[in-house]
Design a protein around this motif. Sequence first.
Motif, PDB file in Angstrom:
ATOM      1  N   LEU A   1     -51.265 -40.217 -14.343  1.00  0.00           N
ATOM      2  CA  LEU A   1     -52.302 -39.401 -14.455  1.00  0.00           C
ATOM      3  C   LEU A   1     -51.996 -39.014 -16.145  1.00  0.00           C
ATOM      4  N   LEU A   2     -50.922 -39.285 -16.823  1.00  0.00           N
ATOM      5  CA  LEU A   2     -50.665 -38.322 -18.441  1.00  0.00           C
ATOM      6  C   LEU A   2     -51.098 -39.560 -18.535  1.00  0.00           C
ATOM      7  N   ASN A   3     -51.700 -40.837 -19.082  1.00  0.00           N
ATOM      8  CA  ASN A   3     -51.617 -41.942 -19.265  1.00  0.00           C
ATOM      9  C   ASN A   3     -52.988 -41.276 -18.970  1.00  0.00           C
ATOM     10  N   ARG A   4     -54.575 -40.714 -18.077  1.00  0.00           N
ATOM     11  CA  ARG A   4     -55.931 -40.933 -18.097  1.00  0.00           C
ATOM     12  C   ARG A   4     -55.628 -39.835 -18.705  1.00  0.00           C
ATOM     13  N   ALA A   5     -54.849 -38.650 -19.502  1.00  0.00           N
ATOM     14  CA  ALA A   5     -54.595 -37.394 -19.628  1.00  0.00           C
ATOM     15  C   ALA A   5     -54.687 -37.849 -21.296  1.00  0.00           C
ATOM     16  N   GLY A   6     -54.389 -38.654 -22.032  1.00  0.00           N
ATOM     17  CA  GLY A   6     -53.831 -38.951 -22.992  1.00  0.00           C
ATOM     18  C   GLY A   6     -52.503 -38.195 -22.872  1.00  0.00           C
ATOM     19  N   ILE A   7     -51.435 -38.016 -22.292  1.00  0.00           N
ATOM     20  CA  ILE A   7     -50.564 -37.340 -23.060  1.00  0.00           C
ATOM     21  C   ILE A   7     -49.284 -38.361 -23.013  1.00  0.00           C
ATOM     22  N   PRO A   8     -48.666 -37.459 -24.377  1.00  0.00           N
ATOM     23  CA  PRO A   8     -47.198 -38.689 -24.319  1.00  0.00           C
ATOM     24  C   PRO A   8     -46.285 -37.881 -23.097  1.00  0.00           C
ATOM     25  N   TYR A   9     -45.830 -39.440 -23.001  1.00  0.00           N
ATOM     26  CA  TYR A   9     -44.678 -38.864 -21.493  1.00  0.00           C
ATOM     27  C   TYR A   9     -42.972 -40.113 -22.443  1.00  0.00           C
ATOM     28  N   GLU A  10     -42.401 -39.559 -21.493  1.00  0.00           N
ATOM     29  CA  GLU A  10     -40.758 -40.613 -21.472  1.00  0.00           C
ATOM     30  C   GLU A  10     -40.615 -41.235 -20.550  1.00  0.00           C
ATOM     31  N   TYR A  11     -40.454 -41.876 -20.256  1.00  0.00           N
ATOM     32  CA  TYR A  11     -40.408 -42.514 -18.777  1.00  0.00           C
ATOM     33  C   TYR A  11     -38.737 -43.735 -18.761  1.00  0.00           C
ATOM     34  N   HIS A  12     -38.326 -43.050 -18.079  1.00  0.00           N
ATOM     35  CA  HIS A  12     -36.770 -43.364 -17.851  1.00  0.00           C
ATOM     36  C   HIS A  12     -36.495 -44.234 -16.250  1.00  0.00           C
ATOM     37  N   VAL A  13     -35.439 -45.248 -16.693  1.00  0.00           N
ATOM     38  CA  VAL A  13     -34.749 -45.741 -15.393  1.00  0.00           C
ATOM     39  C   VAL A  13     -33.358 -45.600 -15.702  1.00  0.00           C
ATOM     40  N   GLY A  14     -32.633 -45.100 -14.586  1.00  0.00           N
ATOM     41  CA  GLY A  14     -31.256 -45.576 -14.696  1.00  0.00           C
ATOM     42  C   GLY A  14     -30.571 -46.235 -13.348  1.00  0.00           C
ATOM     43  N   VAL A  15     -29.077 -46.325 -13.286  1.00  0.00           N
ATOM     44  CA  VAL A  15     -27.901 -46.324 -12.689  1.00  0.00           C
ATOM     45  C   VAL A  15     -27.275 -45.477 -12.554  1.00  0.00           C
ATOM     46  N   LYS A  16     -27.042 -44.728 -11.627  1.00  0.00           N
ATOM     47  CA  LYS A  16     -25.997 -43.805 -10.769  1.00  0.00           C
ATOM     48  C   LYS A  16     -24.939 -44.600 -11.368  1.00  0.00           C
ATOM     49  N   LYS A  17     -23.266 -43.324 -12.394  1.00  0.00           N
ATOM     50  CA  LYS A  17     -22.107 -43.916 -12.669  1.00  0.00           C
ATOM     51  C   LYS A  17     -21.742 -43.523 -11.360  1.00  0.00           C
ATOM     52  N   GLY A  18     -20.247 -44.362 -11.351  1.00  0.00           N
ATOM     53  CA  GLY A  18     -19.602 -44.394 -10.072  1.00  0.00           C
ATOM     54  C   GLY A  18     -19.485 -45.335  -9.011  1.00  0.00           C
ATOM     55  N   ASN A  19     -19.122 -45.068  -8.097  1.00  0.00           N
ATOM     56  CA  ASN A  19     -19.164 -46.506  -6.979  1.00  0.00           C
ATOM     57  C   ASN A  19     -20.092 -46.968  -6.283  1.00  0.00           C
ATOM     58  N   LEU A  20     -20.850 -46.111  -6.104  1.00  0.00           N
ATOM     59  CA  LEU A  20     -22.105 -46.135  -5.556  1.00  0.00           C
ATOM     60  C   LEU A  20     -23.039 -46.615  -6.260  1.00  0.00           C
ATOM     61  N   ILE A  21     -24.094 -48.084  -6.374  1.00  0.00           N
ATOM     62  CA  ILE A  21     -24.873 -48.477  -7.159  1.00  0.00           C
ATOM     63  C   ILE A  21     -26.204 -47.517  -6.307  1.00  0.00           C
ATOM     64  N   GLU A  22     -26.574 -46.837  -6.891  1.00  0.00           N
ATOM     65  CA  GLU A  22     -28.084 -46.137  -7.024  1.00  0.00           C
ATOM     66  C   GLU A  22     -28.793 -46.049  -8.537  1.00  0.00           C
ATOM     67  N   GLY A  23     -30.454 -46.533  -7.922  1.00  0.00           N
ATOM     68  CA  GLY A  23     -31.152 -46.110  -8.959  1.00  0.00           C
ATOM     69  C   GLY A  23     -32.040 -44.867  -9.269  1.00  0.00           C
ATOM     70  N   HIS A  24     -32.638 -44.607 -10.375  1.00  0.00           N
ATOM     71  CA  HIS A  24     -33.546 -43.623 -10.426  1.00  0.00           C
ATOM     72  C   HIS A  24     -34.050 -43.582 -11.402  1.00  0.00           C
ATOM     73  N   SER A  25     -35.922 -42.921 -10.852  1.00  0.00           N
ATOM     74  CA  SER A  25     -36.785 -43.617 -11.975  1.00  0.00           C
ATOM     75  C   SER A  25     -37.487 -41.755 -12.654  1.00  0.00           C
ATOM     76  N   TRP A  26     -37.858 -41.286 -13.406  1.00  0.00           N
ATOM     77  CA  TRP A  26     -37.982 -40.001 -13.786  1.00  0.00           C
ATOM     78  C   TRP A  26     -39.308 -40.108 -15.072  1.00  0.00           C
ATOM     79  N   VAL A  27     -39.402 -38.442 -14.662  1.00  0.00           N
ATOM     80  CA  VAL A  27     -40.959 -38.805 -16.615  1.00  0.00           C
ATOM     81  C   VAL A  27     -40.667 -37.663 -17.142  1.00  0.00           C
ATOM     82  N   LYS A  28     -40.300 -37.361 -18.163  1.00  0.00           N
ATOM     83  CA  LYS A  28     -40.270 -36.143 -18.688  1.00  0.00           C
ATOM     84  C   LYS A  28     -41.334 -36.057 -19.673  1.00  0.00           C
ATOM     85  N   VAL A  29     -42.095 -34.892 -20.234  1.00  0.00           N
ATOM     86  CA  VAL A  29     -42.894 -34.416 -21.084  1.00  0.00           C
ATOM     87  C   VAL A  29     -42.353 -33.284 -22.233  1.00  0.00           C
TER      88      VAL A  29
END
Length: 107
Positions: A61-89
């Motif tokens: 939707l942001l691409n269609r609107a021509g709005i710049p964004y930041e796409y992040h992918v991360g792995v949680k710190k600690g013993n349990l492996i957990e991934g997460h992704s998020w988008v920020k403007v």
Amino acid sequence: MYFLGSSKAFSERISKSIPSKNIGEEQLSEVKDITFAITLANKYIPWNNRCRHQAWQAIYLLNRAGIPYEYHVGVKKGNLIEGHSWVKVIGDFVSGVCEENNYYSIN
């Protein structure tokens, strides 16, 4: 994404982070609408709409609107492996609200 007509619905190639810059009032209003739409859709989609799916929806939707964004992918710190992704403007979450300090960024 498939229902939105994206030929790249099942591929992370849909995204290419564009560093957030200042955006106008009209674009800021669109970002708020996109954030609301993703949140609302998440309540009614009959499958588990995970963080990566929400991020792809936001990116599409942001691409269609021509709005710049930041796409992040991360792995949680600690013993349990957990991934997460998020988008920020301009520093505000569009999807995947989290405590960023809890994740190692992998992108």
